[in-house]
Design an enzyme around this catalytic site. Sequence first.
Site, PDB file in Angstrom:
ATOM      1  N   LYS A   1      -0.860  11.000   1.307  1.00  0.00           N
ATOM      2  CA  LYS A   1      -0.098  10.478   0.132  1.00  0.00           C
ATOM      3  C   LYS A   1      -0.348  10.954  -1.145  1.00  0.00           C
ATOM      4  O   LYS A   1       0.580  11.029  -2.129  1.00  0.00           O
ATOM      5  CB  LYS A   1       0.313   8.984   0.256  1.00  0.00           C
ATOM      6  CG  LYS A   1       0.793   8.425   1.587  1.00  0.00           C
ATOM      7  CD  LYS A   1       0.756   7.082   1.530  1.00  0.00           C
ATOM      8  CE  LYS A   1      -0.523   6.049   1.444  1.00  0.00           C
ATOM      9  NZ  LYS A   1      -1.433   6.309   2.554  1.00  0.00           N
TER      10      LYS A   1
ATOM     11  N   ASP B   1      -2.109   4.003  -4.354  1.00  0.00           N
ATOM     12  CA  ASP B   1      -2.818   3.116  -3.618  1.00  0.00           C
ATOM     13  C   ASP B   1      -2.062   1.771  -3.418  1.00  0.00           C
ATOM     14  O   ASP B   1      -1.975   1.217  -2.214  1.00  0.00           O
ATOM     15  CB  ASP B   1      -4.332   2.872  -3.751  1.00  0.00           C
ATOM     16  CG  ASP B   1      -5.165   2.133  -2.957  1.00  0.00           C
ATOM     17  OD1 ASP B   1      -4.974   2.539  -1.806  1.00  0.00           O
ATOM     18  OD2 ASP B   1      -5.852   1.265  -3.372  1.00  0.00           O
TER      19      ASP B   1
ATOM     20  N   HIS C   1       0.962  -1.029  -0.069  1.00  0.00           N
ATOM     21  CA  HIS C   1       0.021  -0.042   0.101  1.00  0.00           C
ATOM     22  C   HIS C   1       0.905   1.069   0.043  1.00  0.00           C
ATOM     23  O   HIS C   1       1.791   1.543   0.758  1.00  0.00           O
ATOM     24  CB  HIS C   1      -1.046  -0.105   1.187  1.00  0.00           C
ATOM     25  CG  HIS C   1      -1.576   1.492   1.369  1.00  0.00           C
ATOM     26  ND1 HIS C   1      -2.778   1.542   0.654  1.00  0.00           N
ATOM     27  CD2 HIS C   1      -1.851   2.296   2.275  1.00  0.00           C
ATOM     28  CE1 HIS C   1      -3.299   2.896   0.865  1.00  0.00           C
ATOM     29  NE2 HIS C   1      -2.617   2.970   1.742  1.00  0.00           N
TER      30      HIS C   1
ATOM     31  N   ARG D   1      17.627  14.928  12.877  1.00  0.00           N
ATOM     32  CA  ARG D   1      17.778  16.161  12.283  1.00  0.00           C
ATOM     33  C   ARG D   1      19.231  16.478  11.683  1.00  0.00           C
ATOM     34  O   ARG D   1      19.258  17.362  10.624  1.00  0.00           O
ATOM     35  CB  ARG D   1      17.944  17.106  13.610  1.00  0.00           C
ATOM     36  CG  ARG D   1      16.976  17.468  14.417  1.00  0.00           C
ATOM     37  CD  ARG D   1      17.212  18.275  15.643  1.00  0.00           C
ATOM     38  NE  ARG D   1      18.223  17.923  16.385  1.00  0.00           N
ATOM     39  CZ  ARG D   1      18.918  18.672  17.093  1.00  0.00           C
ATOM     40  NH1 ARG D   1      18.723  20.038  17.246  1.00  0.00           N
ATOM     41  NH2 ARG D   1      20.102  18.224  17.723  1.00  0.00           N
TER      42      ARG D   1
END
Length: 323
Positions: A163, A181, A142, A247
């Site tokens: 998405k 999808d 998916h 980071r």
Amino acid sequence: MATEYKVSLDKVIKELSLKTVYMPVDASTIDIVSADIDRPGLELTGYLDFFDSTRIMILGYTEYSYLNRFGAEQQHHVLNAIFSLGPPAVIITRDMRPSNPLLIAAEECGVPILVTSETTSELSVNLISYLNNVLAPRITRHGVLVEVYGEGCLITGDSGVGKSETAIELIKRGHRLVADDAVEIRRTSKNTLVGTSPENIRHFIELRGIGIINARRIFGMGAIKQSEKIDMVINMELWDPNRAYDRMGLDSEYTEILGVDVPVTTIPVRPGRNLSMIIEVAAMNNRQKKMGYNAAMELLENLGMSVEEEHVQNIKVDAGLGE
């Protein structure tokens, strides 16, 4: 037990534009299950102990020259011994005309005979490449697969995280959609994953509040692509204020798909973040890392810090002990 994938001989014939000389049954009923091919060498001398009957056999100029050293009766004996083991098909290269002993042996054993104008090397490359693709191990994941600056980005995340909306923005910025999808992933080599869209939903995108759209019809042919190598996974998740996000990018994370390790970048989602631009930068940064450049490592060197010192500093900041 591993799943066995197969492709019918008629599809191989169509893909490689092969000409049929002899076909004992309907080609659609003959299954090809091996991506390997066989160029008989020792087999022509009668050594058949390790003959693999699942492989398509190729007869080129060298094999034909060797067979022509024999008379018709000996040729038939040699070829009948090989064909009796049931190879799925025999392809003759360079448009060479099959000899009568070969045709007789093929008819006796029910082995299809095909001809191509390509050289043996050309046919071998094209045939192996095609079979490696159609017979590759595969799974369906998916997510959304887009090509961004030549990098195949598999975007994953919970349903509703954004998405498809991000994919639309990437298309508008000049990148290309491969699948939305459901992404069908195939391992075409030891370290290569290729993603495609299931044919019945290809080019369609679901946008909540709007419905289903066809990206090819709205944005044009330049906005879509049939398949793409998967270079990285981008995991989109809702921003968690209690989680410490990377980071610096010093530590590379990977996820395993069909036995292949793929780099993963986690992007936290919250209002105001330009996700499409972030994914563009992530794709370019991933390409730089593959080429051996890491911006975080260069920055630490410029600051005179080691990787271990940066990890200690990150731990302090995450614990609220300093900036």
